[in-house]
Design an enzyme around this catalytic site. Structure first.
Site, PDB file in Angstrom:
ATOM      1  N   TYR A  33       0.824  -1.204   0.000  1.00 27.73           N
ATOM      2  CA  TYR A  33       0.000   0.000   0.000  1.00 27.73           C
ATOM      3  C   TYR A  33       0.856   1.251   0.000  1.00 27.73           C
ATOM      4  O   TYR A  33       2.068   1.195   0.223  1.00 27.73           O
ATOM      5  CB  TYR A  33      -0.958   0.002   1.197  1.00 27.73           C
ATOM      6  CG  TYR A  33      -0.319   0.371   2.529  1.00 27.73           C
ATOM      7  CD1 TYR A  33       0.543  -0.505   3.183  1.00 27.73           C
ATOM      8  CD2 TYR A  33      -0.565   1.607   3.118  1.00 27.73           C
ATOM      9  CE1 TYR A  33       1.121  -0.168   4.394  1.00 27.73           C
ATOM     10  CE2 TYR A  33       0.005   1.948   4.342  1.00 27.73           C
ATOM     11  CZ  TYR A  33       0.848   1.060   4.978  1.00 27.73           C
ATOM     12  OH  TYR A  33       1.431   1.397   6.166  1.00 27.73           O
ATOM     13  N   LYS A 147       6.542  -1.810   2.090  1.00 26.70           N
ATOM     14  CA  LYS A 147       5.303  -1.220   2.613  1.00 26.70           C
ATOM     15  C   LYS A 147       4.152  -2.192   2.395  1.00 26.70           C
ATOM     16  O   LYS A 147       3.288  -1.992   1.541  1.00 26.70           O
ATOM     17  CB  LYS A 147       5.034   0.150   1.982  1.00 26.70           C
ATOM     18  CG  LYS A 147       4.090   0.996   2.837  1.00 26.70           C
ATOM     19  CD  LYS A 147       4.166   2.462   2.478  1.00 26.70           C
ATOM     20  CE  LYS A 147       3.144   3.298   3.219  1.00 26.70           C
ATOM     21  NZ  LYS A 147       3.309   3.342   4.663  1.00 26.70           N
ATOM     22  N   LEU A 205      11.005   1.445   7.270  1.00 25.06           N
ATOM     23  CA  LEU A 205      10.399   1.883   6.019  1.00 25.06           C
ATOM     24  C   LEU A 205      11.066   3.214   5.645  1.00 25.06           C
ATOM     25  O   LEU A 205      11.130   4.127   6.475  1.00 25.06           O
ATOM     26  CB  LEU A 205       8.895   2.099   6.186  1.00 25.06           C
ATOM     27  CG  LEU A 205       8.235   2.552   4.883  1.00 25.06           C
ATOM     28  CD1 LEU A 205       8.050   1.365   3.947  1.00 25.06           C
ATOM     29  CD2 LEU A 205       6.901   3.211   5.142  1.00 25.06           C
TER      30      LEU A 205
END
Ligand code: PDD
Length: 288
Positions: A33, A147, A205
């Protein structure tokens, strides 16, 4: 205005938006996403988000559901249909629907969902007052750099923060280093004035807001140290803050029970917030 979502090729009323019970995103978190900020109707760093989406898709060996040009049209259309001037757009790509089996299905069409909602990004109260964070062990899987929607430890951590009266939980690895927040990157400004955030390896991330702020700092000849930092170093810092597409930059005024600096948002942080606001208002690096 009633909300509209995009689901597998159709624009549908949000309340009627559905995916199949055997969607692999639902059963295996087999999905990736992106969350992209919209400011004054303009996407902030859309190209960086799409670049990261491709890295996530490749890491999961997922096929891109459509071209970037088509994806940009869908994202723009969902934002337009929902009348979002300031807010966030959510894009999810799953491996699709197939009878439950751990191995990949031979033929499944990727599933695509896009939603958008209005949201104040640089929330004045949060910026003026700052927020508290707690520290908790980082119990996530080995690839939080992807992600993916495999976010259960993040959700549990955020809930723990909320129940402790904090805004965010900073995750701590086995060496005692802060990796990042449950939904944001973690930064400190040391007493010597060094701005520090963890280097982007497989443990975090690589936030698009983080990349944008790096760019802003570089353009102002401000030095950034990308290296590990411990909880002890963070607690002794003179300032701290966090970054994410959904909130841009928020000052951190306490870590666990320890006040950071004088317990108020720091000057360096406030300057970075202003500089980043100007960058975001121009669309970030995608600026025409
Ligand atoms: N989260 N680290 C984690 C674990 C995140 O989930 C996020 C973003 C970030 C910051 O990345 P970016 O600057 O690209 O938003 C860092 C989004 C906002 C979310 O899941 O809602």
């Amino acid at each position: 205005m009633s909300r509209i979502a995009y689901v597998n090729g159709r624009y549908v009323p949000h309340r009627a938006a559905r995916v199949h019970i055997e969607d692999r995103g639902f059963q295996f978190a087999d999905a990736v996403y992106e969350v992209i900020a919209i400011e004054d109707g303009v996407f902030v760093d859309e190209a960086l988000h799409l670049g990261r989406l491709h890295r996530s898709l490749d890491a999961l060996r997922l096929r891109a559901p459509m071209s970037d040009a088509a994806l940009r049209v869908v994202l723009g259309e969902v934002v337009r249909r929902n009348g979002v001037d300031e807010g966030i757009v959510y894009l999810q790509v799953t491996r699709g629907t197939a009878p439950r089996d751990f191995a990949f299905p031979a033929a499944a069409r990727p599933g695509v969902v896009v939603t958008a909602r209005r949201k104040r990004l640089a929330e004045p109260k949060l910026i003026a007052e700052g927020v508290r964070v707690i520290t908790i062990p980082d119990i996530r899987w080995g690839r939080p750099d992807i992600k993916s929607v495999s976010l259960l430890p993040n959700a549990l951590g955020k809930q723990q923060a909320k129940e402790s009266g904090a805004f965010e939980a900073w995750l701590v690895d086995r060496d005692g280093n802060v990796t990042e927040g449950t939904s944001s990157n973690a930064w400190i400004v040391t007493a010597a004035g060094e701005v520090v955030t963890r280097h982007a390896d497989r443990a975090i991330l690589e936030g698009v807001t983080r990349t944008g702020l790096r760019h802003v700092m570089a353009s102002q000849q401000l030095r950034l140290s990308e290296r590990p930092f411990t909880v002890a170093e963070a607690k002794a810092a003179s300032e701290a803050f966090l970054t994410s597409a959904s909130n841009f930059i928020i000052p951190v005024i306490a870590i666990d029970k320890t006040a950071i600096g004088d317990g108020r948002p720091g000057l360096r942080t406030r300057r970075l917030i202003e500089a980043y606001a100007a960058y975001a208002a121009g669309g970030g690096q995608d600026a025409p």
